[in-house]
Design a protein around this motif. Sequence first.
Motif, mmCIF file in Angstrom:
data_model
loop_
_atom_site.group_PDB
_atom_site.id
_atom_site.type_symbol
_atom_site.label_atom_id
_atom_site.label_comp_id
_atom_site.label_asym_id
_atom_site.label_seq_id
_atom_site.Cartn_x
_atom_site.Cartn_y
_atom_site.Cartn_z
ATOM 1 N N UNK A 90 6.649 -2.404 -7.507
ATOM 2 C CA UNK A 90 6.979 -2.897 -6.167
ATOM 3 C C UNK A 90 5.709 -3.223 -5.381
ATOM 4 N N UNK A 91 4.690 -2.377 -5.575
ATOM 5 C CA UNK A 91 3.414 -2.606 -4.880
ATOM 6 C C UNK A 91 2.791 -3.927 -5.330
ATOM 7 N N UNK A 92 2.783 -4.159 -6.628
ATOM 8 C CA UNK A 92 2.202 -5.398 -7.163
ATOM 9 C C UNK A 92 2.932 -6.625 -6.624
ATOM 10 N N UNK A 103 0.832 -1.208 0.000
ATOM 11 C CA UNK A 103 0.000 0.000 0.000
ATOM 12 C C UNK A 103 0.865 1.256 0.000
ATOM 13 N N UNK A 104 1.946 1.232 0.783
ATOM 14 C CA UNK A 104 2.870 2.385 0.816
ATOM 15 C C UNK A 104 3.522 2.594 -0.543
ATOM 16 N N UNK A 105 3.961 1.498 -1.152
ATOM 17 C CA UNK A 105 4.560 1.600 -2.486
ATOM 18 C C UNK A 105 3.546 2.156 -3.482
ATOM 19 N N UNK A 106 2.307 1.677 -3.385
ATOM 20 C CA UNK A 106 1.274 2.102 -4.325
ATOM 21 C C UNK A 106 1.033 3.604 -4.231
ATOM 22 N N UNK A 107 0.880 4.100 -3.009
ATOM 23 C CA UNK A 107 0.576 5.527 -2.814
ATOM 24 C C UNK A 107 1.762 6.432 -3.159
ATOM 25 N N UNK A 139 -7.513 -4.455 -9.053
ATOM 26 C CA UNK A 139 -7.552 -3.081 -9.548
ATOM 27 C C UNK A 139 -6.350 -2.784 -10.435
ATOM 28 N N UNK A 140 -5.175 -3.264 -10.008
ATOM 29 C CA UNK A 140 -3.953 -2.980 -10.762
ATOM 30 C C UNK A 140 -3.969 -3.664 -12.125
ATOM 31 N N UNK A 141 -4.490 -4.902 -12.184
ATOM 32 C CA UNK A 141 -4.594 -5.585 -13.475
ATOM 33 C C UNK A 141 -5.644 -4.919 -14.362
ATOM 34 N N UNK A 142 -6.684 -4.402 -13.769
ATOM 35 C CA UNK A 142 -7.727 -3.709 -14.546
ATOM 36 C C UNK A 142 -7.184 -2.428 -15.168
ATOM 37 N N UNK A 143 -6.336 -1.732 -14.400
ATOM 38 C CA UNK A 143 -5.815 -0.439 -14.833
ATOM 39 C C UNK A 143 -4.447 -0.536 -15.494
ATOM 40 N N UNK A 144 -3.792 -1.695 -15.385
ATOM 41 C CA UNK A 144 -2.459 -1.850 -15.961
ATOM 42 C C UNK A 144 -1.399 -1.085 -15.204
ATOM 43 N N UNK A 145 -1.542 -1.008 -13.900
ATOM 44 C CA UNK A 145 -0.561 -0.320 -13.061
ATOM 45 C C UNK A 145 0.397 -1.333 -12.428
ATOM 46 N N UNK A 146 1.679 -1.252 -12.791
ATOM 47 C CA UNK A 146 2.675 -2.146 -12.206
ATOM 48 C C UNK A 146 2.670 -3.540 -12.791
ATOM 49 N N UNK A 147 1.657 -3.840 -13.599
ATOM 50 C CA UNK A 147 1.515 -5.142 -14.269
ATOM 51 C C UNK A 147 0.918 -4.889 -15.646
ATOM 52 N N UNK A 148 1.051 -5.863 -16.532
ATOM 53 C CA UNK A 148 0.402 -5.737 -17.840
ATOM 54 C C UNK A 148 -1.106 -5.818 -17.651
#
Length: 222
Positions: free
Chosen positions: A154-156, A144-148, A177-186
Amino acid sequence: MEQSKIDAMMEGRTLTKENIYNMYQMVRNASDTEEKKNVMKHSVFFVGQLPLRENHVVDVAKTERILNTAMPLEEIGESMQYLLDGLATQTLLIKKEDGSYEVNTKYEKTVIKARKIARAYQLEQEKAREETLPKAKKMYQMGTKYYHSGQYTEAAACFLNAVEMADHRMACYSLAMMYKEGKGVDMSLSEALYYARKAIVQGGVIAEPLEREILLAMGSAD
């Protein structure tokens, strides 16, 4: 009931792709009366794990979620057919005119026993996860800290570790959420759905609106 006995009874009878397929094949190949009895004893454990709505009707949506945590999205349809049709062939489930399935109350006492065993098995798995939960919580908090701070890769990685440790439901939700938005992952809607459903199965009601969003997006992409 001792855990060793529960493990022995549930061996090969959990809702995984391979077990469901094997059960279906056993149903189709059973010929003599004794074989059919053995298949019935085996298959009733699958019924004991099915989520039900009122009047013993199988909750198909919840069943799909459970299966999706054990197998890829594209394999769910076939596995659902094997599972429901196989159990209906044995009359453990009754297929109604509207296409829904309900538990045959003729075998209700047997199903109740199987459900108790399945629940005991589930509780034992939850107990095992609880032992690693403190570490998983710390890993989730770190993620969560990495994400914010915008460090999405790193967050993923942290969220994934938390899921692998203890099926941490909020880590599952975050990965969805990250996979839906493509944040930190494809970006991957199928992976997003997988983790959203994993969160819901673990009791994360917060992921239900996200699941609907993902399914809507998948429908629009078709």
